[in-house]
Motif scaffolding. Structure first.
Motif, PDB file in Angstrom:
ATOM      1  N   PHE A  86       0.829  -1.206   0.000  1.00  0.00           N
ATOM      2  CA  PHE A  86       0.000   0.000   0.000  1.00  0.00           C
ATOM      3  C   PHE A  86       0.864   1.257   0.000  1.00  0.00           C
ATOM      4  CE2 PHE A  86      -2.883   2.881   2.672  1.00  0.00           C
ATOM      5  CZ  PHE A  86      -3.553   3.354   1.560  1.00  0.00           C
ATOM      6  N   VAL A  87       1.872   1.273   0.862  1.00  0.00           N
ATOM      7  CA  VAL A  87       2.747   2.450   0.968  1.00  0.00           C
ATOM      8  C   VAL A  87       3.580   2.618  -0.304  1.00  0.00           C
ATOM      9  CG1 VAL A  87       4.686   3.465   2.226  1.00  0.00           C
ATOM     10  CG2 VAL A  87       2.812   2.390   3.478  1.00  0.00           C
ATOM     11  N   GLU A  88       4.097   1.526  -0.847  1.00  0.00           N
ATOM     12  CA  GLU A  88       4.888   1.620  -2.079  1.00  0.00           C
ATOM     13  C   GLU A  88       4.032   2.093  -3.255  1.00  0.00           C
ATOM     14  OE1 GLU A  88       6.873  -2.041  -2.835  1.00  0.00           O
ATOM     15  OE2 GLU A  88       8.284  -1.820  -1.178  1.00  0.00           O
ATOM     16  N   THR A  89       2.759   1.698  -3.257  1.00  0.00           N
ATOM     17  CA  THR A  89       1.852   2.164  -4.315  1.00  0.00           C
ATOM     18  C   THR A  89       1.611   3.661  -4.186  1.00  0.00           C
ATOM     19  OG1 THR A  89       0.753   0.006  -4.329  1.00  0.00           O
ATOM     20  CG2 THR A  89      -0.395   1.826  -5.394  1.00  0.00           C
ATOM     21  N   LEU A  90       1.415   4.131  -2.955  1.00  0.00           N
ATOM     22  CA  LEU A  90       1.274   5.568  -2.736  1.00  0.00           C
ATOM     23  C   LEU A  90       2.533   6.299  -3.180  1.00  0.00           C
ATOM     24  CD1 LEU A  90      -0.389   5.635   0.807  1.00  0.00           C
ATOM     25  CD2 LEU A  90      -1.493   6.107  -1.374  1.00  0.00           C
ATOM     26  N   ASP A  91       3.684   5.731  -2.840  1.00  0.00           N
ATOM     27  CA  ASP A  91       4.958   6.329  -3.221  1.00  0.00           C
ATOM     28  C   ASP A  91       5.101   6.385  -4.734  1.00  0.00           C
ATOM     29  OD1 ASP A  91       7.550   7.384  -2.440  1.00  0.00           O
ATOM     30  OD2 ASP A  91       8.388   5.549  -3.261  1.00  0.00           O
ATOM     31  N   LYS A  92       4.610   5.345  -5.417  1.00  0.00           N
ATOM     32  CA  LYS A  92       4.674   5.289  -6.873  1.00  0.00           C
ATOM     33  C   LYS A  92       3.762   6.337  -7.497  1.00  0.00           C
ATOM     34  CE  LYS A  92       5.590   3.004 -10.820  1.00  0.00           C
ATOM     35  NZ  LYS A  92       6.952   2.791 -11.368  1.00  0.00           N
ATOM     36  N   CYS A  93       2.576   6.514  -6.931  1.00  0.00           N
ATOM     37  CA  CYS A  93       1.599   7.437  -7.504  1.00  0.00           C
ATOM     38  C   CYS A  93       1.882   8.895  -7.154  1.00  0.00           C
ATOM     39  CB  CYS A  93       0.192   7.071  -7.030  1.00  0.00           C
ATOM     40  SG  CYS A  93      -0.407   5.487  -7.661  1.00  0.00           S
ATOM     41  N   PHE A  94       2.475   9.136  -5.976  1.00  0.00           N
ATOM     42  CA  PHE A  94       2.685  10.505  -5.513  1.00  0.00           C
ATOM     43  C   PHE A  94       4.156  10.882  -5.386  1.00  0.00           C
ATOM     44  CE2 PHE A  94      -1.432   9.189  -3.687  1.00  0.00           C
ATOM     45  CZ  PHE A  94      -2.234  10.062  -4.374  1.00  0.00           C
ATOM     46  N   LEU A 137       3.306  12.405   2.418  1.00  0.00           N
ATOM     47  CA  LEU A 137       1.911  11.944   2.481  1.00  0.00           C
ATOM     48  C   LEU A 137       1.024  12.883   3.286  1.00  0.00           C
ATOM     49  CD1 LEU A 137       2.255   8.084   2.861  1.00  0.00           C
ATOM     50  CD2 LEU A 137       1.421   9.372   0.923  1.00  0.00           C
ATOM     51  N   ASP A 138       1.617  13.669   4.206  1.00  0.00           N
ATOM     52  CA  ASP A 138       0.804  14.619   4.951  1.00  0.00           C
ATOM     53  C   ASP A 138       0.074  15.572   4.010  1.00  0.00           C
ATOM     54  OD1 ASP A 138       1.038  14.211   7.840  1.00  0.00           O
ATOM     55  OD2 ASP A 138       3.169  14.443   7.479  1.00  0.00           O
ATOM     56  N   LEU A 139       0.687  15.889   2.881  1.00  0.00           N
ATOM     57  CA  LEU A 139       0.064  16.802   1.928  1.00  0.00           C
ATOM     58  C   LEU A 139      -1.109  16.156   1.219  1.00  0.00           C
ATOM     59  CD1 LEU A 139       3.228  18.407   0.307  1.00  0.00           C
ATOM     60  CD2 LEU A 139       1.806  19.314   2.143  1.00  0.00           C
ATOM     61  N   ILE A 140      -1.153  14.820   1.196  1.00  0.00           N
ATOM     62  CA  ILE A 140      -2.218  14.112   0.497  1.00  0.00           C
ATOM     63  C   ILE A 140      -3.488  14.079   1.333  1.00  0.00           C
ATOM     64  CG2 ILE A 140      -2.904  11.876  -0.468  1.00  0.00           C
ATOM     65  CD1 ILE A 140       0.048  11.338  -0.960  1.00  0.00           C
ATOM     66  N   GLN A 151      -8.854  11.928  -2.988  1.00  0.00           N
ATOM     67  CA  GLN A 151      -9.761  10.961  -3.601  1.00  0.00           C
ATOM     68  C   GLN A 151      -8.982   9.795  -4.187  1.00  0.00           C
ATOM     69  OE1 GLN A 151     -11.986  12.356  -7.043  1.00  0.00           O
ATOM     70  NE2 GLN A 151     -13.799  11.278  -6.328  1.00  0.00           N
ATOM     71  N   GLN A 152      -7.824  10.076  -4.780  1.00  0.00           N
ATOM     72  CA  GLN A 152      -7.036   9.014  -5.390  1.00  0.00           C
ATOM     73  C   GLN A 152      -6.485   8.058  -4.335  1.00  0.00           C
ATOM     74  OE1 GLN A 152      -3.879  10.337  -7.972  1.00  0.00           O
ATOM     75  NE2 GLN A 152      -4.016   8.491  -9.189  1.00  0.00           N
ATOM     76  N   VAL A 153      -6.166   8.568  -3.141  1.00  0.00           N
ATOM     77  CA  VAL A 153      -5.721   7.690  -2.054  1.00  0.00           C
ATOM     78  C   VAL A 153      -6.800   6.661  -1.744  1.00  0.00           C
ATOM     79  CG1 VAL A 153      -5.162   7.603   0.399  1.00  0.00           C
ATOM     80  CG2 VAL A 153      -4.152   9.372  -1.031  1.00  0.00           C
ATOM     81  N   HIS A 154      -8.054   7.106  -1.731  1.00  0.00           N
ATOM     82  CA  HIS A 154      -9.152   6.170  -1.472  1.00  0.00           C
ATOM     83  C   HIS A 154      -9.313   5.185  -2.628  1.00  0.00           C
ATOM     84  CE1 HIS A 154     -10.844   7.795   2.280  1.00  0.00           C
ATOM     85  NE2 HIS A 154     -10.410   8.960   1.845  1.00  0.00           N
ATOM     86  N   TYR A 155      -9.093   5.631  -3.860  1.00  0.00           N
ATOM     87  CA  TYR A 155      -9.125   4.708  -4.997  1.00  0.00           C
ATOM     88  C   TYR A 155      -8.081   3.609  -4.816  1.00  0.00           C
ATOM     89  CZ  TYR A 155     -12.040   7.930  -7.744  1.00  0.00           C
ATOM     90  OH  TYR A 155     -13.057   8.721  -8.201  1.00  0.00           O
ATOM     91  N   ILE A 156      -6.881   4.027  -4.425  1.00  0.00           N
ATOM     92  CA  ILE A 156      -5.790   3.060  -4.229  1.00  0.00           C
ATOM     93  C   ILE A 156      -6.158   2.060  -3.148  1.00  0.00           C
ATOM     94  CG2 ILE A 156      -3.392   2.794  -3.487  1.00  0.00           C
ATOM     95  CD1 ILE A 156      -2.849   5.558  -4.759  1.00  0.00           C
ATOM     96  N   LEU A 157      -6.681   2.579  -2.031  1.00  0.00           N
ATOM     97  CA  LEU A 157      -7.055   1.690  -0.929  1.00  0.00           C
ATOM     98  C   LEU A 157      -8.132   0.706  -1.361  1.00  0.00           C
ATOM     99  CD1 LEU A 157      -6.768   0.881   2.012  1.00  0.00           C
ATOM    100  CD2 LEU A 157      -8.419   2.662   2.619  1.00  0.00           C
ATOM    101  N   GLN A 158      -9.089   1.152  -2.169  1.00  0.00           N
ATOM    102  CA  GLN A 158     -10.161   0.273  -2.633  1.00  0.00           C
ATOM    103  C   GLN A 158      -9.649  -0.810  -3.569  1.00  0.00           C
ATOM    104  OE1 GLN A 158     -13.093   2.886  -4.309  1.00  0.00           O
ATOM    105  NE2 GLN A 158     -13.728   3.691  -2.325  1.00  0.00           N
TER     106      GLN A 158
END
Length: 215
Positions: free
Chosen positions: A93-101, A107-110, A136-143
Motif C-alpha cells: 500500500f505504501v509503495e503504491t502511494l509512493d509510486k503514484c505521488f 503523504l501529509d500533503l495528500i 480521492q485518489q488515495v481512497h481509490y488506491i485503498l479500494q
C-alpha cells in the motif's frame, strides 16, 4: 478479515480512517485515540503487531502496523489474517502511494487541505482542488487493495495499472462533459456574412427578422 485501517501521524492526528465494521462516530474517534496510544508506547525494535484495544475487540483482534517517517499505518484484523501477510500488504500500500505521488515522505500533503492564507484566492482554489483530487485518489488506491475488509490485490503493478486506467477514464469523461459548451462557444464565434434586412423583388418587399435575438 480486516476490521479497520488507520493512518495517523506521530501526534495522533488521523490522516486516513476506514472502518469495515459499523461503529458510531464517537466510538471510531475513541478507537483511533486508543490505537495511537497503544502503538506509540512500543519501541521500534520490537515486533510490529500486538493485541487489539478493548474498544476494537481486545484479544480477538490484532493491531498490525508499520511506522514510516511521520506516519503510522495500522491494520486491525481478526485471527484469520496472517501477521506477516498484513505487514507485506501495508508495504504494498505504501509503495503504491509512493509510486503514484512520487514521495512517501510527503503523504501529509495528500491527506489534508492546505489552508495557507498567503496564496491568492485563485491559486488557493486550484491548490485545494489538486489536494482534493489526491485525497480521492488515495481512497481509490485503498479500494484496489482492500474492499469490504477483504484483501483484493497485493501486486503493486496491477494496482497502479488500475489507478492509471481510472485516471484516463475520468479525463475522457471530463472531455465529453465539456464538449457541448465548447460547441456552443465555437458556433457563437463563427463569422457569418451579414444577412440583408430587406429583400426587394420587383414590387415585393420582404423583411428579414434579426436572428441574433435567438442566439
Amino acid at each position: 478479515m480486516i476490521q479497520a485501517i488507520l493512518v495517523f501521524n506521530n501526534h495522533g492526528k488521523p490522516r486516513l480512517v476506514r472502518f469495515y465494521q459499523r461503529f458510531p462516530e464517537e466510538i471510531q474517534q475513541q478507537i483511533v485515540r486508543e490505537t495511537f496510544h497503544l502503538v506509540l508506547k512500543r519501541d521500534d525494535n520490537i515486533c510490529n503487531f500486538l493485541e487489539g484495544g478493548s474498544l476494537i475487540g481486545g484479544s480477538d483482534y490484532k493491531l498490525i502496523y508499520r511506522h514510516y517517517a511521520t506516519l503510522y499505518f495500522v491494520f486491525c484484523v481478526d485471527s484469520s489474517e496472517s501477521e506477516l501477510g498484513i505487514l507485506d500488504l501495508i508495504q504494498v500500500f505504501v509503495e503504491t502511494l509512493d509510486k503514484c505521488f512520487e514521495n512517501v515522505c510527503e503523504l501529509d500533503l495528500i491527506f489534508h487541505m492546505d489552508k495557507c492564507n498567503c496564496w491568492v484566492i485563485d491559486e488557493a482554489s486550484r491548490r485545494k482542488k489538486r489536494e482534493a483530487q489526491r485525497h480521492q485518489q488515495v481512497h481509490y488506491i485503498l479500494q484496489e487493495v482492500v474492499m469490504g475488509g477483504m484483501v483484493l490485490e497485493t501486486n503493486m503493478n496491477e494496482i497502479v495499472a488500475q489507478i492509471e486506467a481510472q485516471n484516463r477514464l475520468e479525463k475522457s469523461e471530463g472531455g465529453l462533459s465539456a464538449a457541448p459548451a465548447r460547441a456552443v462557444s465555437a458556433v457563437k464565434n463563427i463569422n457569418l456574412p451579414e444577412i440583408p434586412r430587406n429583400i426587394n423583388i420587383g414590387d415585393l418587399n420582404i423583411k428579414v427578422p434579426n436572428l441574433s435575438q435567438f442566439v
